[in-house]
Design a protein around this motif. Structure first.
Motif, PDB file in Angstrom:
ATOM      1  N   LEU A  18       7.067   3.629  -5.291  1.00 33.69           N
ATOM      2  CA  LEU A  18       6.581   4.807  -4.573  1.00 33.69           C
ATOM      3  C   LEU A  18       6.738   6.061  -5.427  1.00 33.69           C
ATOM      4  O   LEU A  18       5.849   6.927  -5.467  1.00 33.69           O
TER       5      LEU A  18
ATOM      6  N   THR B 210      11.082   1.662  -3.943  1.00 32.23           N
ATOM      7  CA  THR B 210      11.290   3.096  -4.111  1.00 32.23           C
ATOM      8  C   THR B 210      10.755   3.557  -5.457  1.00 32.23           C
ATOM      9  O   THR B 210      10.102   4.605  -5.574  1.00 32.23           O
TER      10      THR B 210
ATOM     11  N   SER C  45       5.812   4.719   4.714  1.00 36.13           N
ATOM     12  CA  SER C  45       6.356   4.457   6.047  1.00 36.13           C
ATOM     13  C   SER C  45       7.743   3.832   5.951  1.00 36.13           C
ATOM     14  O   SER C  45       8.671   4.206   6.675  1.00 36.13           O
ATOM     15  N   ARG C  46       7.865   2.894   5.058  1.00 33.89           N
ATOM     16  CA  ARG C  46       9.172   2.267   4.886  1.00 33.89           C
ATOM     17  C   ARG C  46      10.167   3.244   4.254  1.00 33.89           C
ATOM     18  O   ARG C  46      11.370   3.169   4.508  1.00 33.89           O
ATOM     19  N   HIS C  47       9.650   4.155   3.454  1.00 34.50           N
ATOM     20  CA  HIS C  47      10.526   5.148   2.840  1.00 34.50           C
ATOM     21  C   HIS C  47      11.159   6.046   3.906  1.00 34.50           C
ATOM     22  O   HIS C  47      12.374   6.298   3.880  1.00 34.50           O
ATOM     23  N   VAL C  48      10.349   6.496   4.844  1.00 35.94           N
ATOM     24  CA  VAL C  48      10.935   7.362   5.868  1.00 35.94           C
ATOM     25  C   VAL C  48      11.876   6.577   6.779  1.00 35.94           C
ATOM     26  O   VAL C  48      12.765   7.138   7.407  1.00 35.94           O
ATOM     27  N   ASP C  49      11.662   5.276   6.834  1.00 41.07           N
ATOM     28  CA  ASP C  49      12.603   4.443   7.593  1.00 41.07           C
ATOM     29  C   ASP C  49      13.835   4.090   6.779  1.00 41.07           C
ATOM     30  O   ASP C  49      14.746   3.442   7.282  1.00 41.07           O
ATOM     31  N   GLY C  50      13.816   4.463   5.528  1.00 45.13           N
ATOM     32  CA  GLY C  50      14.937   4.118   4.658  1.00 45.13           C
ATOM     33  C   GLY C  50      15.012   2.635   4.371  1.00 45.13           C
ATOM     34  O   GLY C  50      16.089   2.082   4.164  1.00 45.13           O
ATOM     35  N   ALA C  51      13.855   1.985   4.386  1.00 43.22           N
ATOM     36  CA  ALA C  51      13.847   0.523   4.300  1.00 43.22           C
ATOM     37  C   ALA C  51      13.340   0.002   2.971  1.00 43.22           C
ATOM     38  O   ALA C  51      13.285  -1.214   2.768  1.00 43.22           O
TER      39      ALA C  51
ATOM     40  N   SER D  97       0.844  -1.176   0.000  1.00 40.47           N
ATOM     41  CA  SER D  97       0.000   0.000   0.000  1.00 40.47           C
ATOM     42  C   SER D  97       0.887   1.235   0.000  1.00 40.47           C
ATOM     43  O   SER D  97       2.061   1.184   0.386  1.00 40.47           O
ATOM     44  N   ALA D  98       0.322   2.335  -0.429  1.00 39.13           N
ATOM     45  CA  ALA D  98       1.107   3.569  -0.480  1.00 39.13           C
ATOM     46  C   ALA D  98       1.588   3.948   0.906  1.00 39.13           C
ATOM     47  O   ALA D  98       2.715   4.418   1.080  1.00 39.13           O
ATOM     48  N   ASP D  99       0.734   3.742   1.889  1.00 36.91           N
ATOM     49  CA  ASP D  99       1.144   4.091   3.250  1.00 36.91           C
ATOM     50  C   ASP D  99       2.322   3.256   3.718  1.00 36.91           C
ATOM     51  O   ASP D  99       3.229   3.749   4.381  1.00 36.91           O
ATOM     52  N   GLU D 100       2.264   1.981   3.380  1.00 36.63           N
ATOM     53  CA  GLU D 100       3.389   1.128   3.767  1.00 36.63           C
ATOM     54  C   GLU D 100       4.666   1.569   3.069  1.00 36.63           C
ATOM     55  O   GLU D 100       5.739   1.632   3.672  1.00 36.63           O
TER      56      GLU D 100
END
Lengths: 182, 542
Positions: free
Chosen positions: B24, B21, B9-15, B3-6
């Motif tokens: 997203l 990427t 969320s993972r993007h801000v965690d750098g994960a 999902s976009a939220d996931e």
């Protein structure tokens, strides 16, 4: 007010948003810091070119994007997430989504409503700056589960902030998460 | 599909992975809602650290140290020591990079910041243990901060009986909000600093020589404290092992250089106890003074500091004894004792074979036997703490002979013996002076060269220049350990081949000739240069 004082007023007000802007564009936390440092210096050097009739935030974010791109060119390893066109979209989104001054206060209130375990996870992540792997070890769970927990927490906090801002009647925009909006 | 939220969320965690990427990015570019959600998430990411209350978190501390201890695994050693004094502010002891962890840093140290050196060191000593068949003591630490109380729980330590106490008593210290710690016996004292340490066992070889080391205790809040903790350590281990017939205690305080230390409760030592606090750059903070309880010593030297304690040496003892070949030992070899007699110089004062294992002696005599010119070699063996090198000077009636171009270092696990050989009749030597040299953080062990004059070890500021003739015999097992970081992972890089290799894994027991052959096949001569900070060796063709 002197130029220096002027700059500091603008800069301090916009600093969090500038950090957020860089954070949205760059994935690595260390690279984010590097770019922010570059940006700060550049803003200070260029402040005499700033048109005070315009938005400092918009001006600074434009330079931020330039710095992000510069970093990518200069250091091939700087993990800039997106292509330039996407960065431009993000920049525009920052313009379209002005930050509400009450958000941080609302966030603080929302944090109080979280269960202790959730607050602990957030504290490990943001206060102790633990990587997700370490949090997973503490929780006795997997990294993926931690990411999911963090995602849910962020969603929850975003929804809570929106709700509180709306209740105050000073929410120019929704702070709800993407999924909730959809 | 995320999902976009996931993804956000993972993007801000750098994960996010590259594919995520990209996914997203596509979403952000095509959907303004997603772009705005990213903006909000990024803002939240900035706000959260600012708005999260700083909770009195016991878990992070406990977890951090537990994980650190776990990473060190069984057989590793952590030792906690307190450097304390009443009414002093809580301060750090040294940088965590040096394996000392000041108390105020511990709470926020991520695991990765605690561990690398410790892990490396453990790996090294694990190897050493295997060589020596000596088990290392274990000490597990668990710490937790409970509200504003720092709780330290040092769990029992198993040690071999002949290493000292079979089991170290567990003790718990709490630091209360006012900075006081309760010693458990009604005494409350103020915590000045507190550190956990991964001891350097480099100088701790009970089989070889009773040179104790770390954890060292310049600690003490009071006589009681010292008696109950530090003193028991010294006494129990010292009486059986360290302070017995050796009467010597060496401690390496290099990690405390530049720091003020307080020595209290020195009544545990003999009245004649002497002490030298000396920067290994030749400066001294205190030399030859009698230690007194409550004595405060400021280590002014910023260089690594070595501390030598001559315990129980009467003040009336002769400072300089005639050095005569074979005078002190039936095997013709004199142990050398060092005493602090003047700043920056340690002079050999006495002879006598004490505590050396046979193998070292054997090596020494082999070194000293020069059948062609028996009178021309005077052999001096020095017990010197690891990391310390010395310039050795012999005084004779006809002059002073410096001995700087040949330095042979034995590092048998934790014990280093230096031999000097003078090309003068031993009987003519009146005294020998040892001038500690700074900057040595590398151990090199090799068997005695057949031709000592062709083996040259010379020290400079930061480069160990090992001049190794290719004509050297094939019998120089070489172990190179970089003590700067406690890691055995020094790399040897050839300027010829450009390759790097781990000495530990590949060349640990290689002969120097093998190393040279490996890295400089076509070389006719040259030298190995080492840059300790880079932990690099390189072969330079002459």
């Amino acid at each position: 007010m002197t130029s220096s004082a002027d700059f500091l007023v603008h800069f301090h007000r916009c600093e969090p948003d500038l950090r957020a802007c860089i954070g949205a564009m760059v994935t690595d936390p260390h690279a984010r810091e590097d770019v922010f440092q570059e940006l700060s210096a550049e803003l200070w050097r260029s402040f005499d070119k700033f048109d005070p009739t315009r938005s400092f935030g918009a001006w600074a974010r434009g330079i931020a994007m330039r710095k992000v791109l510069e970093a990518r060119r200069k250091f091939a390893r700087t993990p800039v997430a997106f292509p330039e066109e996407t960065l431009a979209v993000i920049l525009q989104a920052f313009e379209d989504e002005p930050q509400d001054s009450g958000e941080e206060e609302a966030l603080e209130e929302c944090l109080q409503t979280l269960p202790e375990k959730s607050r602990s996870i957030l504290a490990w992540r943001y206060t102790d700056r633990l990587p997700c792997e370490a949090i997973a070890r503490r929780l006795g769970t997997g990294v993926k589960a931690v990411h999911q927990s963090l995602c849910r927490l962020r969603q929850s906090l975003a929804a809570c902030i929106t709700k509180r801002l709306a209740a105050r009647g000073d929410a120019p925009h929704s702070f709800s998460s993407h999924e909730l909006r959809r | 599909m995320n999902s976009a939220d996931e993804l956000i969320s993972r993007h801000v965690d750098g994960a996010n992975t590259a594919a995520e990427t990209e996914e997203l990015g596509t979403l952000v570019a095509s959907d303004p809602h997603t772009a705005r959600a990213l903006v909000r998430a990024a803002r939240l990411e900035v706000m959260l650290p600012r708005r999260l209350p700083r909770q009195p978190s016991r878990a992070p501390l406990r977890w951090t140290l537990a994980a650190a201890a776990a990473a060190l695994v069984a057989g590793s050693v952590l030792a906690a020591r307190m450097l304390t004094t009443p009414d002093a502010p809580v301060t750090g002891v040294a940088d965590q990079e040096e394996n000392w962890l000041p108390v105020e840093k511990i709470a926020r140290l991520p695991i990765r910041e605690i561990n690398p050196a410790a892990r490396a060191q453990w790996e090294f000593w694990h190897d050493a243990r295997e060589e020596a068949h000596v088990p290392l003591p274990e000490l597990k630490l668990s710490w937790e901060r409970k509200d504003e109380v720092l709780r330290v729980n040092s769990e029992p330590v198993e040690q071999r009986a002949d290493w000292g106490p079979k089991r170290r008593e567990a003790r718990i210290v709490e630091m209360q909000p006012d900075g006081l710690i309760d010693l458990g016996d009604g005494d409350k004292v103020k915590l000045r600093s507190f550190a956990i340490k991964v001891p350097d066992f480099a100088a701790y070889h009970p089989q070889a020589n009773p040179i104790p080391l770390k954890p060292l205790i310049f600690t003490g809040l009071s006589g009681e404290m010292l008696t109950g903790d530090a003193a028991s350590y010294i006494r129990s281990e010292g009486s059986t092992r360290f302070l017995g017939n050796s009467s010597r205690l060496w401690v390496n305080l290099e990690r405390l250089s530049g720091k003020e230390i307080t020595i209290l409760g020195m009544d545990i030592f003999q009245p004649e106890t002497r002490m030298l606090l000396s920067g290994t750059d030749g400066t001294s903070s205190l030399a030859g003074d009698e230690l007194r309880a409550g004595r405060e010593v400021l280590l002014t030297s910023r260089a690594p500091v070595m501390v030598a304690l001559e315990l129980g040496v009467p003040k009336s003892a002769p400072i300089v004894l005639p050095f005569k070949e074979g005078a002190a030992g039936s095997e013709g070899f004199s142990e050398v004792r060092l005493a602090a007699i003047q700043p920056g110089a340690w002079r050999i004062i006495a002879g006598g074979i004490q505590g050396h294992p046979k193998q070292f002696m054997t090596a020494a005599f082999r070194q000293g036997e020069d059948k062609e010119a028996p009178e021309r070699h005077c052999l001096v063996g020095l017990n010197i703490s690891p990391g310390l090198s010395a310039k050795i000077t012999a005084r004779t009636a006809s002059g002073v002979f410096s001995f700087a171009d040949y330095l042979q270092i034995y590092r048998n696990q934790q014990f280093m013996l230096q031999f000097a050989s003078f090309d003068v009749p031993a009987s003519s030597i009146q005294s020998i002076e040892v001038q500690p040299l700074a900057r040595r953080r590398v151990f090199i062990r090799y068997t005695p060269p057949v031709d000592p004059w062709n083996g040259i070890s010379q020290e400079t500021d930061d480069v160990l220049d090992l001049r190794i003739p290719l004509a050297a015999p094939d019998v120089w097992p070489c172990t190179i350990i970089d003590r700067l970081t406690g890691s055995a992972e020094a790399t040897l890089e050839s300027m010829v081949s450009g390759r790097s290799i781990s000495i530990t894994s590949e060349l640990r027991n290689a002969t120097i000739r093998e190393i040279l052959a490996h890295y400089a096949r076509s070389a006719q001569g040259g030298r190995l240069e080492m840059e300790p900070r880079l932990r690099k060796f390189r072969f330079v063709k002459d």
